[in-house]
Enzyme design. Structure first.
Site, PDB file in Angstrom:
ATOM      1  N   ASN A 209       0.732  -1.362   0.044  1.00 39.34           N
ATOM      2  CA  ASN A 209      -0.006   0.023  -0.054  1.00 39.34           C
ATOM      3  C   ASN A 209       1.026   1.008  -0.074  1.00 39.34           C
ATOM      4  O   ASN A 209       2.149   1.262  -0.074  1.00 39.34           O
ATOM      5  CB  ASN A 209      -1.012  -0.061   1.112  1.00 39.34           C
ATOM      6  N   PHE A 323      -4.661   5.305  13.666  1.00 39.63           N
ATOM      7  CA  PHE A 323      -5.014   6.120  12.750  1.00 39.63           C
ATOM      8  C   PHE A 323      -6.080   5.545  12.006  1.00 39.63           C
ATOM      9  O   PHE A 323      -6.421   4.364  11.884  1.00 39.63           O
ATOM     10  CB  PHE A 323      -3.684   6.398  11.927  1.00 39.63           C
ATOM     11  N   LYS A 337     -14.452   3.423  14.832  1.00 37.30           N
ATOM     12  CA  LYS A 337     -13.218   2.797  15.007  1.00 37.30           C
ATOM     13  C   LYS A 337     -12.635   2.976  16.235  1.00 37.30           C
ATOM     14  O   LYS A 337     -12.472   1.906  17.090  1.00 37.30           O
ATOM     15  CB  LYS A 337     -12.088   3.148  14.041  1.00 37.30           C
TER      16      LYS A 337
END
Ligand code: FMN
Length: 400
Positions: A209, A323, A337
């Site tokens: 990624n 994050f 989250k």
């Protein structure tokens, strides 16, 4: 409080240069070794002799003067420094540093140092309020430099307004505060994960990624600077390994999982900046896949373990920061989250915007805390963001 600390004290050519004598005296009284660098313009306002007498140290004035030590002076000074203070800071030195110009000893030393730098600007109001000066100051702040003042009051030009050098006590206090931050996390152990994991397809290829690791490395550097015992678990990046960290190189999400969980108990906090792959290829080919006679190729994927959730479930009193890189519904997704994974704080960043985030030196983040507090920050360097996150962590950890 400043015993054993070396302050590199830059004096630039403003009318308030005479006040820097008192600042130097106070720093010396508090136990600091004060090494003064004067710009050529500053020597028109006050003599080096005054500072060398007060500080009992030679005063440096030129980039090419080796008379003092024979060393490359801007490097040796920046190596010795615990902190750099520039007071008064002229519009000129601010502009030079904001634009990376290094054409005298002071500006070159500032560019060469990685310790905190504080500027105490002092100038005429119009100079200070000039859009160019304002932009330069904002730029320096975005890079993590600190500003003290300027204050309002009577100016040397006879008029009142903003631009006066802050009170000398406030400047000395700012130095003490910044030095004290160096031991904020003494006695604490913090683990950081960074980079983008690599999930192998065959011996050559992997699913990766866009994460560069810059945020995680900036945080690890900042943690070391604040005195924490720091572990950095990182996938391959193009970044230099920060000094004084316990560096654990990994490749896959499964490596990341194993190495993080193994060390979890020994740490007071974990900051998860790594972009960990959600899936890995079900099968890793032993040999390189050849393209001959293949029209279509499918790779079956299997979910990876959710490291953050596992840590969140086992965290007890440890602090867990993660994050959320989102391309839509940033705040909603980040809040969810935070709750679902039992985090203490989440740093949300919008990856749909260009010029910030993945691979860039800048980011624009919103921090959401467990108690529901939401703080939106302007675009700033990842180094400045790292400072903010570590400041937040210091408020969250239990006193030792
Ligand atoms: C009498 C006098 C006073 C000055 N006061 C200031 C001041 O307070 N702040 C400032 O930014 N510049 C002031 N300047 C202009 C700076 O001296 C000039 O910009 C110089 O190039 C700064 O160089 P330096 O940043 O290398 O020290 C003053 C100049 C003169 C002649």
């Amino acid at each position: 409080m400043l015993k054993g600390k070396t302050v590199i004290f830059g004096v630039s050519g403003g009318i308030a240069a005479y006040k820097s004598v008192e600042i130097a005296r106070n720093l010396v009284k508090k136990g600091a070794t004060v090494k003064v660098i004067m710009t050529q313009a500053a020597t028109k306002f006050i003599t080096p002799l005054t500072f060398s007498t007060l500080t009992n140290q030679p005063v440096a004035t030129g980039l090419f003067n080796k008379e003092l030590s024979g060393e490359i002076h801007h490097i040796s000074l920046s190596d010795e420094a615990d902190i750099v203070l520039v007071a008064p800071a002229t519009a000129n030195i601010i502009a030079k540093v904001a634009n990376g110009i290094a054409d005298d000893l002071l500006s070159t030393t500032i560019l060469a140092t990685d310790v905190p730098v504080i500027f105490a600007p002092s100038m005429n109001s119009r100079m200070y309020l000039n859009e160019i000066t304002q932009k330069n100051i904002k730029r320096l702040e975005a890079y993590g430099y600190r500003m003290v003042g300027p204050a309002m009051g009577e100016l040397a030009c006879g008029k009142g307004g903003i631009g006066r050098l802050s009170e000398t006590d406030a400047i000395v206090e700012a130095v003490e505060f910044e030095i004290a931050r160096g031991s904020d996390l003494k006695g604490y152990s913090v683990m950081v994960t960074a980079g983008g994991t690599r999930e192998p397809i065959d011996p050559v290829r992997f699913i990766g990624n866009k994460s560069s690791g810059k945020t995680g490395y900036a945080i690890a550097n900042e943690l070391v600077r604040r005195g924490s015992k720091t572990t950095l678990i990182s996938s391959p990046t193009c970044l230099p390994v920060p000094q004084k960290v316990n560096f654990v190189p990994i490749n896959t999400a499964s490596d990341m999982n194993r190495e993080t969980i193994k060390r979890f108990d020994k740490n007071d906090a974990v900051i998860m900046t790594a972009a960990v792959a959600d899936f890995h290829p079900l099968k890793t080919h032993k040999e390189k896949i050849k393209k001959d006679n293949i029209d279509e190729l499918s790779i079956k994927l299997k979910p990876n373990p959710d490291i953050i959730r596992e840590l969140g479930e086992a965290k007890g009193k440890k602090i867990l920061i993660a994050f959320a890189a989102e391309s839509e519904n940033l705040l909603e997704n980040a809040k969810r989250k935070l709750e679902r994974k039992n985090l203490d704080l989440i740093v949300a960043n919008d990856i749909s915007k260009t010029g910030i985030g993945f691979g860039e030196d800048f980011n624009k983040v919103t921090i959401i805390e467990k108690d529901g507090k939401i703080t939106e920050f302007p675009r700033m360097t990842k180094r400045a963001i790292a400072r903010i996150i570590v400041d937040k962590l210091i408020n969250l950890v239990e006193p030792k």
